[in-house]
Every structure is written in structure tokens, then in C-alpha cells.
Write a protein that holds these residues in place. Structure first.
Motif, PDB file in Angstrom:
ATOM      1  N   LYS A  53      -4.119  12.052  52.803  1.00 62.30           N
ATOM      2  CA  LYS A  53      -3.491  11.433  53.977  1.00 62.30           C
ATOM      3  C   LYS A  53      -2.015  11.114  53.777  1.00 62.30           C
ATOM      4  O   LYS A  53      -1.288  10.980  54.745  1.00 62.30           O
ATOM      5  CB  LYS A  53      -4.246  10.190  54.434  1.00 62.30           C
ATOM      6  N   THR A  58      -0.056  16.928  55.986  1.00 64.18           N
ATOM      7  CA  THR A  58      -1.015  16.200  56.818  1.00 64.18           C
ATOM      8  C   THR A  58      -0.310  15.636  58.051  1.00 64.18           C
ATOM      9  O   THR A  58      -0.816  15.770  59.172  1.00 64.18           O
ATOM     10  CB  THR A  58      -1.669  15.065  56.006  1.00 64.18           C
ATOM     11  N   LYS A  62      -0.967  16.654  61.999  1.00 65.89           N
ATOM     12  CA  LYS A  62      -1.268  15.630  63.006  1.00 65.89           C
ATOM     13  C   LYS A  62      -0.284  15.706  64.172  1.00 65.89           C
ATOM     14  O   LYS A  62      -0.653  15.510  65.327  1.00 65.89           O
ATOM     15  CB  LYS A  62      -1.240  14.232  62.382  1.00 65.89           C
ATOM     16  N   GLU A 127     -10.915  10.770  59.280  1.00 65.36           N
ATOM     17  CA  GLU A 127     -10.399  10.104  58.085  1.00 65.36           C
ATOM     18  C   GLU A 127     -11.560   9.991  57.099  1.00 65.36           C
ATOM     19  O   GLU A 127     -12.645   9.537  57.468  1.00 65.36           O
ATOM     20  CB  GLU A 127      -9.883   8.708  58.436  1.00 65.36           C
ATOM     21  N   HIS A 131      -8.428  10.972  52.238  1.00 63.08           N
ATOM     22  CA  HIS A 131      -8.108  12.282  52.800  1.00 63.08           C
ATOM     23  C   HIS A 131      -8.329  12.332  54.311  1.00 63.08           C
ATOM     24  O   HIS A 131      -8.956  11.447  54.882  1.00 63.08           O
ATOM     25  CB  HIS A 131      -8.935  13.366  52.098  1.00 63.08           C
ATOM     26  N   VAL A 132      -7.816  13.403  54.902  1.00 63.31           N
ATOM     27  CA  VAL A 132      -8.003  13.673  56.320  1.00 63.31           C
ATOM     28  C   VAL A 132      -8.647  15.047  56.434  1.00 63.31           C
ATOM     29  O   VAL A 132      -8.161  16.023  55.855  1.00 63.31           O
ATOM     30  CB  VAL A 132      -6.659  13.654  57.082  1.00 63.31           C
TER      31      VAL A 132
END
Length: 178
Positions: A53, A58, A62, A127, A131-132
Motif C-alpha cells: 500500500k 499502488t 488507485k 485492502e 497490501h492492496v
């Protein structure tokens, strides 16, 4: 085996590949090496990609809701892997030291050492602790050349590579399965 009943070496028996995941945030292009990529469904085609994340890639995914996956070949030099795997896009322009191309949706990828490129549009984000997990519907895919894809096992055993701090497998480098 650790005191908690988890033999971390067992996790090395799960097969992984080695990929460069790329995206953009406005004019900022970024990519990173990842091993946590897999196909989830075939109709429609959906991929899962898991990134730390805190990584810039990342944030780019997003923001843009798009990413590419480049499938690395076994002949990929450690300097290329190091550029995308051990350096931060906050400190360097990762695509300045390699070829950079774009999909029709303007998502960056490097054809250097890539057997194929796949573009996906994010359909869900989860989530998962540090991590994502991105789920992305495949919008474009192209084989760039023939060759052998690099597995994470090959990266560790033949190339003697290590897991970077933010990799999902970081901390598993402590023992090999024989």
C-alpha cells in the motif's frame, strides 16, 4: 519451523511469476516488479494483482484505475529487475533507463525483456493488511515475443535475487525447500 506452527518454506512451493506492473498518475509514470499476479476468471478475463500500500505504483493504479502487467523473460538482467524492484519511483524516473511504450489508454509498459503485456481496468480494490489487492478486467493483451517466462523460483535460485522489503513474500528468504 517457527514457534507458531508455520513452516515458511511451505510457501515457497506456491508457484509465482515475475512481472512489472505499471501505471500512471497524471504525467507521472511508474512501475514495479511484482510476483503476486494471477488470472482469476476467463469470462470476463480478470486478473488479480497485489502491491504494497505504500508503493507509488499502488497510488498510480488507485488514481488511474488502469494498470499493465509485463511478463518478464528468464533472460531479464538483474539491472532491469533492480530498476523496477529495488528503487522508488519517488526518487527516479524508472522508464528513463528503458524503452517505454503505451497502450491505447496511455498506460505505460516497457517492452524490454517482456514476453507479453496485458492491460487491465480496475473493477475492485481490497485492502489486505499491508497490501492492496486490485482486481482488473483485461482490456488488451499482446504477446511481444517467444521465450520462457521467469518464475519467482528461477529468480531466487538461478539469478540469486532477493525479495524487496515491500514484497508479499518478504521474510520468506530465510530458508530453502530441498
Amino acid at each position: 519451523m517457527s514457534g507458531d506452527g508455520i513452516d515458511k518454506r511451505a510457501l515457497f512451493l506456491i508457484s509465482y511469476g515475475l512481472y512489472v506492473v505499471s501505471s500512471r498518475m497524471g504525467d507521472k509514470l511508474n512501475g514495479q516488479v511484482a510476483n503476486a499476479v494471477m488470472q482469476v476468471t476467463s469470462d470476463p478475463m480478470v486478473l488479480a494483482c497485489c502491491l504494497h500500500k505504500e508503493n507509488l505504483t499502488t497510488q498510480c493504479i488507485k488514481d488511474s484505475r488502469l494498470f499493465t502487467i509485463s511478463v518478464l523473460e528468464e533472460d531479464t538482467p538483474m539491472t532491469f529487475i533492480g530498476n523496477f524492484g529495488f528503487k522508488s519511483g519517488r526518487d527516479i524516473e524508472k522508464f528513463s533507463s528503458c524503452a517505454c511504450e503505451f497502450t491505447s489508454r496511455e498506460v505505460p509498459y516497457s517492452p524490454d525483456y517482456s514476453l507479453a503485456v496485458i492491460e487491465a481496468e480496475v473493477i475492485d480494490v481490497k485492502e489486505v493488511f499491508t497490501h492492496v489487492l486490485f482486481l482488473g478486467e483485461v482490456k488488451y493483451a499482446k504477446v511481444l515475443k517467444e521465450g520462457k517466462p521467469m518464475t519467482y523460483s528461477y529468480y531466487h535460485e538461478i539469478k540469486k535475487g532477493k525479495s524487496p522489503k515491500h514484497a508479499p513474500t518478504f521474510g520468506l528468504d530465510t530458508g530453502k525447500v530441498r
